[in-house]
Motif scaffolding. Structure first.
Motif, mmCIF file in Angstrom:
data_model
loop_
_atom_site.group_PDB
_atom_site.id
_atom_site.type_symbol
_atom_site.label_atom_id
_atom_site.label_comp_id
_atom_site.label_asym_id
_atom_site.label_seq_id
_atom_site.Cartn_x
_atom_site.Cartn_y
_atom_site.Cartn_z
ATOM 1 N N GLN A 20 -4.145 57.530 -58.086
ATOM 2 C CA GLN A 20 -2.949 57.435 -57.246
ATOM 3 C C GLN A 20 -2.448 58.821 -56.862
ATOM 4 O OE1 GLN A 20 -0.534 54.927 -59.815
ATOM 5 N NE2 GLN A 20 -0.588 53.333 -58.245
ATOM 6 N N LEU A 21 -2.629 59.782 -57.746
ATOM 7 C CA LEU A 21 -2.178 61.145 -57.471
ATOM 8 C C LEU A 21 -2.900 61.761 -56.279
ATOM 9 C CD1 LEU A 21 -2.000 62.473 -61.133
ATOM 10 C CD2 LEU A 21 -0.076 61.823 -59.656
ATOM 11 N N ALA A 22 -4.104 61.262 -56.001
ATOM 12 C CA ALA A 22 -4.875 61.761 -54.865
ATOM 13 C C ALA A 22 -4.655 60.921 -53.610
ATOM 14 C CB ALA A 22 -6.357 61.781 -55.214
ATOM 15 N N GLY A 23 -3.796 59.911 -53.703
ATOM 16 C CA GLY A 23 -3.475 59.102 -52.538
ATOM 17 C C GLY A 23 -4.314 57.849 -52.368
ATOM 18 N N ALA A 24 -5.131 57.518 -53.353
ATOM 19 C CA ALA A 24 -5.956 56.316 -53.267
ATOM 20 C C ALA A 24 -5.120 55.072 -53.569
ATOM 21 C CB ALA A 24 -7.117 56.396 -54.252
ATOM 22 N N LEU A 25 -5.551 53.947 -53.007
ATOM 23 C CA LEU A 25 -4.982 52.659 -53.396
ATOM 24 C C LEU A 25 -5.609 52.287 -54.724
ATOM 25 C CD1 LEU A 25 -5.328 50.609 -50.090
ATOM 26 C CD2 LEU A 25 -3.248 51.612 -51.035
ATOM 27 N N VAL A 26 -4.808 51.974 -55.701
ATOM 28 C CA VAL A 26 -5.335 51.673 -57.031
ATOM 29 C C VAL A 26 -5.078 50.211 -57.364
ATOM 30 C CG1 VAL A 26 -5.114 52.201 -59.487
ATOM 31 C CG2 VAL A 26 -5.116 54.047 -57.812
ATOM 32 N N PHE A 27 -6.143 49.529 -57.789
ATOM 33 C CA PHE A 27 -6.075 48.128 -58.186
ATOM 34 C C PHE A 27 -6.520 48.027 -59.641
ATOM 35 C CE2 PHE A 27 -6.759 48.117 -53.626
ATOM 36 C CZ PHE A 27 -5.892 47.144 -53.165
ATOM 37 N N PRO A 28 -5.574 48.109 -60.596
ATOM 38 C CA PRO A 28 -5.966 47.934 -61.993
ATOM 39 C C PRO A 28 -6.519 46.521 -62.197
ATOM 40 C CG PRO A 28 -3.761 48.869 -61.833
ATOM 41 C CD PRO A 28 -4.157 48.413 -60.463
#
Length: 73
Positions: A20-28
């Motif tokens: 998330q810190l790099a701007g990606a969409l994160v889906f745990p």
């Protein structure tokens, strides 16, 4: 004007949250069902999906979708 492509990351929270810190969409996704649900939720703007090894097994071989990359174990 060219639209920006999006990077998504699917997998166990402990391995994907930092993206998330790099701007990606994160889906745990802690299990196979959650990984498959996350895959189906990807929008048309997603060009690259980074998968943890467990998520990659859950998603399986997918053709015609975004480029996929599997993290090392």
């Amino acid at each position: 004007m060219t639209a920006m492509a999006t990077v998504a990351v699917i997998g166990e929270a402990v391995r994907v949250t930092g993206f998330q810190l790099a701007g990606a969409l994160v889906f745990p996704a802690e299990d196979a069902a959650a990984a498959r649900t996350a895959w189906r939720a990807l929008g048309p703007d997603v060009a690259v999906v980074i998968l943890t090894p467990k998520a990659a097994i859950a998603v399986g071989e997918v053709s015609g979708g975004p480029l996929t990359v599997v993290m090392p174990a």
